[in-house]
Design a protein around this motif. Structure first.
Motif, PDB file in Angstrom:
ATOM      1  N   UNK A 264       0.817  -1.226   0.000  1.00  0.00           N
ATOM      2  CA  UNK A 264       0.000   0.000   0.000  1.00  0.00           C
ATOM      3  C   UNK A 264       0.845   1.269   0.000  1.00  0.00           C
ATOM      4  N   UNK A 265       2.051   1.220  -0.560  1.00  0.00           N
ATOM      5  CA  UNK A 265       2.911   2.404  -0.695  1.00  0.00           C
ATOM      6  C   UNK A 265       3.196   3.107   0.634  1.00  0.00           C
ATOM      7  N   UNK A 266       3.312   2.346   1.716  1.00  0.00           N
ATOM      8  CA  UNK A 266       3.674   2.938   3.021  1.00  0.00           C
ATOM      9  C   UNK A 266       5.153   3.361   2.990  1.00  0.00           C
ATOM     10  N   UNK A 267       5.538   4.419   3.768  1.00  0.00           N
ATOM     11  CA  UNK A 267       6.906   4.985   3.673  1.00  0.00           C
ATOM     12  C   UNK A 267       7.936   4.195   4.487  1.00  0.00           C
ATOM     13  N   UNK A 268       8.073   2.946   4.226  1.00  0.00           N
ATOM     14  CA  UNK A 268       9.108   2.126   4.867  1.00  0.00           C
ATOM     15  C   UNK A 268       9.296   0.848   4.059  1.00  0.00           C
ATOM     16  N   UNK A 269      10.394   0.141   4.336  1.00  0.00           N
ATOM     17  CA  UNK A 269      10.647  -1.165   3.735  1.00  0.00           C
ATOM     18  C   UNK A 269      10.385  -2.249   4.769  1.00  0.00           C
ATOM     19  N   UNK A 270      10.295  -3.483   4.282  1.00  0.00           N
ATOM     20  CA  UNK A 270      10.097  -4.623   5.163  1.00  0.00           C
ATOM     21  C   UNK A 270      11.360  -5.490   5.134  1.00  0.00           C
ATOM     22  N   UNK A 271      11.975  -5.638   6.298  1.00  0.00           N
ATOM     23  CA  UNK A 271      13.094  -6.563   6.453  1.00  0.00           C
ATOM     24  C   UNK A 271      12.532  -7.875   6.992  1.00  0.00           C
ATOM     25  N   UNK A 272      12.693  -8.942   6.220  1.00  0.00           N
ATOM     26  CA  UNK A 272      12.141 -10.248   6.614  1.00  0.00           C
ATOM     27  C   UNK A 272      13.236 -11.090   7.270  1.00  0.00           C
ATOM     28  N   UNK A 273      12.892 -11.569   8.461  1.00  0.00           N
ATOM     29  CA  UNK A 273      13.839 -12.335   9.276  1.00  0.00           C
ATOM     30  C   UNK A 273      13.205 -13.679   9.608  1.00  0.00           C
ATOM     31  N   UNK A 274      13.899 -14.770   9.276  1.00  0.00           N
ATOM     32  CA  UNK A 274      13.377 -16.113   9.557  1.00  0.00           C
ATOM     33  C   UNK A 274      13.510 -16.440  11.040  1.00  0.00           C
ATOM     34  N   UNK A 275      12.463 -17.075  11.589  1.00  0.00           N
ATOM     35  CA  UNK A 275      12.456 -17.450  13.000  1.00  0.00           C
ATOM     36  C   UNK A 275      12.309 -18.961  13.125  1.00  0.00           C
ATOM     37  N   UNK A 276      13.242 -19.543  13.850  1.00  0.00           N
ATOM     38  CA  UNK A 276      13.128 -20.968  14.174  1.00  0.00           C
ATOM     39  C   UNK A 276      12.222 -21.098  15.397  1.00  0.00           C
TER      40      UNK A 276
END
Length: 373
Positions: A264-276
């Protein structure tokens, strides 16, 4: 003759020769002269007393002055070695008191190893290490799209048997249902494509399986944290960086796998972190706090932050020496939220309380309160 004798006895006056009278007067004067002398000196007595007192005071002053002169002359005549010897004799005593004062002032707690183990007091060695420069990130835990599976029948037909229920845990390849094909009239099995939990079930015996989803399987043992990276942080956050996630006062380490644009064009990026999530400590929808490590610096001494306590207005650690836990004031440097650099106060190899150090602090405060009373 008798008449003359009678007349003489009755007479009131006795006539004496002039020389006798003079002798008597001289005798009277001689007798009374001391009294006259005392009367004459009585008026001079006060003046004589004052002069005597003044002379006595002057004599005392002169005597004191002579004593002082004698004492000064005696001190000046004393050899220098005597003065040195007196100070030398008093010095060991002064040093002994200073040592006692230092011993009494050293603050510590006595605790044997058995008692320490019982209370969970754990020590660790002071070593060199890395202090990390970090950037705070916030986000939430989400399910991985790869770990949600919609299970359908391969061919349309009638469901002849269902082997699982809603909420059951299943393994990859496990039998879920049997379906009789409308074309071949042969039965075939529907199996689980992944391990997980049946989170949705739309299959019952006797129903017709078309193209609808019969089961939904969700694997919660592998989750993701989606963290927001705002413009001010974007230059420092990159894929491959280590991340520490805080949950229930415990840090979990992982790695940034991906950087994605926001929805939705929000002013931030998403950092995806895997969780065990093998231990099931994470849950979808949980809000999380994380620290992305953007830089690491080597330091000569570092200790865990759990070892640091505030005591009497200073940052301190407790060093184990035998059965004593001694207070050591610290000068601290860099801090990355997990470890702190120690500039002074400890040496490499010191054995410090790393866990439950607050128990040592509590004992010291109780001892101080008892001493104050």
């Amino acid at each position: 003759m008798n008449q003359d004798k009678t007349m003489f006895n009755k007479s009131h006056f006795v006539f004496l020769p002039m020389s006798s009278l003079l002798s008597i007067a001289a005798l009277i004067l001689l007798i009374m002269s001391p009294a006259i002398a005392e009367d004459g000196h009585a008026h001079e007595a006060p003046q004589s007393d004052q002069q005597a007192q003044a002379q006595l005071a002057e004599s005392n002053q002169q005597h004191d002055h002579e004593i002082t002169h004698d004492k000064d002359n005696h001190d000046e005549s004393m050899p220098k070695e005597d003065e040195h010897d007196h100070s030398a004799e008093s010095k060991p005593e002064e040093e002994g008191h200073a040592h006692d004062a230092e011993d009494e002032g050293s603050e510590h707690v006595e605790m044997d190893d058995g008692m320490a183990q019982k209370h969970g007091v754990v020590t660790a060695e002071v070593t060199a290490g890395q202090i990390s420069v970090t950037s705070k990130l916030y986000g939430r835990v989400v399910l991985s799209p790869d770990e949600i599976s919609q299970v359908r029948a391969r061919f349309p037909g009638q469901i002849t048997r269902v082997y699982v229920n809603f909420g059951d845990s299943v393994k990859k390849g496990q039998l879920l249902a049997s379906v009789e094909s409308n074309n071949s009239l042969q039965s075939y099995n529907v199996t689980a494509p992944i391990s997980g939990v049946i989170t949705a079930k739309d299959a019952n015996t006797g129903e017709v399986a078309a193209d609808q989803s019969l089961f939904t399987i969700t694997n919660t043992q592998s989750l993701w944290a989606e963290l927001k990276v705002f413009p001010g942080q974007a230059m420092n956050i990159k894929p491959g960086q280590k991340v520490r996630l805080l949950h229930n006062n415990t840090f979990y380490e992982s790695t940034i796998k991906q950087l994605l644009p926001s929805k939705d064009d929000a002013p931030y990026r998403i950092a995806r972190v895997a969780l065990d999530n093998q231990q099931q400590v994470w849950f979808p929808g949980l809000l999380v706090e994380a620290e992305a490590i953007t830089e690491q610096t080597e330091v000569k001494l570092r200790i865990p932050n759990s070892a640091i306590q505030q005591f009497e207005g200073a940052s301190v650690a407790f060093v184990k020496v035998g059965n004593q836990y001694q207070v050591r004031p610290l000068q601290l440097g860099l801090n990355d939220g997990q470890f702190s650099e120690v500039i002074s106060g400890l040496r490499q190899g010191d054995d410090i309380v790393a866990e439950n150090s607050y128990l040592i602090k509590a004992d010291l405060e109780k001892a101080g309160a008892a001493h104050a009373h």
